[in-house]
Write a protein that holds these residues in place. Structure first.
Motif, PDB file in Angstrom:
ATOM      1  N   LYS A   1      -7.239  -5.923   8.463  1.00 61.85           N
ATOM      2  CA  LYS A   1      -7.288  -6.667   7.753  1.00 61.85           C
ATOM      3  C   LYS A   1      -7.059  -7.949   6.919  1.00 61.85           C
ATOM      4  O   LYS A   1      -7.537  -8.631   7.129  1.00 61.85           O
ATOM      5  N   HIS A   2      -5.881  -7.368   7.015  1.00 59.83           N
ATOM      6  CA  HIS A   2      -4.983  -8.499   5.798  1.00 59.83           C
ATOM      7  C   HIS A   2      -4.315  -9.622   6.291  1.00 59.83           C
ATOM      8  O   HIS A   2      -3.860 -10.575   5.789  1.00 59.83           O
TER       9      HIS A   2
ATOM     10  N   GLU B   1      -5.234   0.362   9.298  1.00 59.26           N
ATOM     11  CA  GLU B   1      -6.305  -1.188   8.870  1.00 59.26           C
ATOM     12  C   GLU B   1      -5.964  -1.858   7.970  1.00 59.26           C
ATOM     13  O   GLU B   1      -6.535  -3.189   7.826  1.00 59.26           O
ATOM     14  N   TYR B   2      -5.344  -2.115   6.883  1.00 55.77           N
ATOM     15  CA  TYR B   2      -4.519  -2.975   5.983  1.00 55.77           C
ATOM     16  C   TYR B   2      -4.288  -3.829   6.452  1.00 55.77           C
ATOM     17  O   TYR B   2      -4.170  -5.093   6.198  1.00 55.77           O
TER      18      TYR B   2
ATOM     19  N   LEU C   1       1.150  -1.379  -0.152  1.00 58.76           N
ATOM     20  CA  LEU C   1       0.023   0.170   0.026  1.00 58.76           C
ATOM     21  C   LEU C   1       0.933   0.924   0.051  1.00 58.76           C
ATOM     22  O   LEU C   1       1.777   0.968   0.982  1.00 58.76           O
TER      23      LEU C   1
ATOM     24  N   GLU D   1      -5.516   4.236   7.694  1.00 61.48           N
ATOM     25  CA  GLU D   1      -5.119   3.623   6.844  1.00 61.48           C
ATOM     26  C   GLU D   1      -3.946   1.874   6.142  1.00 61.48           C
ATOM     27  O   GLU D   1      -4.317   1.373   6.244  1.00 61.48           O
ATOM     28  N   ALA D   2      -2.977   2.160   7.284  1.00 62.28           N
ATOM     29  CA  ALA D   2      -1.449   1.688   6.955  1.00 62.28           C
ATOM     30  C   ALA D   2      -1.975   0.790   8.453  1.00 62.28           C
ATOM     31  O   ALA D   2      -1.636  -0.902   7.978  1.00 62.28           O
TER      32      ALA D   2
ATOM     33  N   CYS E   1      -0.336   5.980   1.606  1.00 64.01           N
ATOM     34  CA  CYS E   1      -1.212   5.959   3.152  1.00 64.01           C
ATOM     35  C   CYS E   1      -1.510   7.086   4.178  1.00 64.01           C
ATOM     36  O   CYS E   1      -0.183   7.275   4.067  1.00 64.01           O
TER      37      CYS E   1
ATOM     38  N   VAL F   1       2.624   0.633   3.393  1.00 61.57           N
ATOM     39  CA  VAL F   1       2.992  -0.820   4.580  1.00 61.57           C
ATOM     40  C   VAL F   1       3.860  -1.810   3.661  1.00 61.57           C
ATOM     41  O   VAL F   1       3.687  -1.929   2.145  1.00 61.57           O
TER      42      VAL F   1
END
Length: 92
Positions: A28-29, A24-25, A14, A21-22, A17, A75
């Protein structure tokens, strides 16, 4: 990317960002992740950002947010080596 991290040829998951956002990435992943404080040193770089910062482990790789001044937050994914054991030891 600068310094030692650039030599590791990171995969950028990513780019450009926000800190949120980092985070949450990674949340989530990446199933296995650890919260670290700003300033935490991983490889040869100090992580900066707004807490909580999340660092993930995916197989033999480490995924973490890296901020390069004037370029933003990324990220990145790099081979984990000894950093994996060090991150896991924080949980004990």
């Amino acid at each position: 990317m600068g310094g030692c991290l650039e030599a590791m040829k990171p995969d950028i998951l990513l780019s450009r960002c926000s800190f949120m956002e980092a985070r949450e990435y990674v949340k989530k992943h990446i199933r296995e992740h650890y919260e670290v404080e700003p300033g935490y040193k991983i490889f040869d770089v100090h992580l900066i950002g707004v807490p909580p910062l999340l660092v993930g482990i995916d197989g033999d790789d480490v995924i973490f947010p890296y901020t390069k001044p004037c370029h933003g937050t990324f990220v990145v994914k790099v081979p984990g080596g000894d950093e994996i054991a060090r991150l896991r030891a924080r949980r004990r």
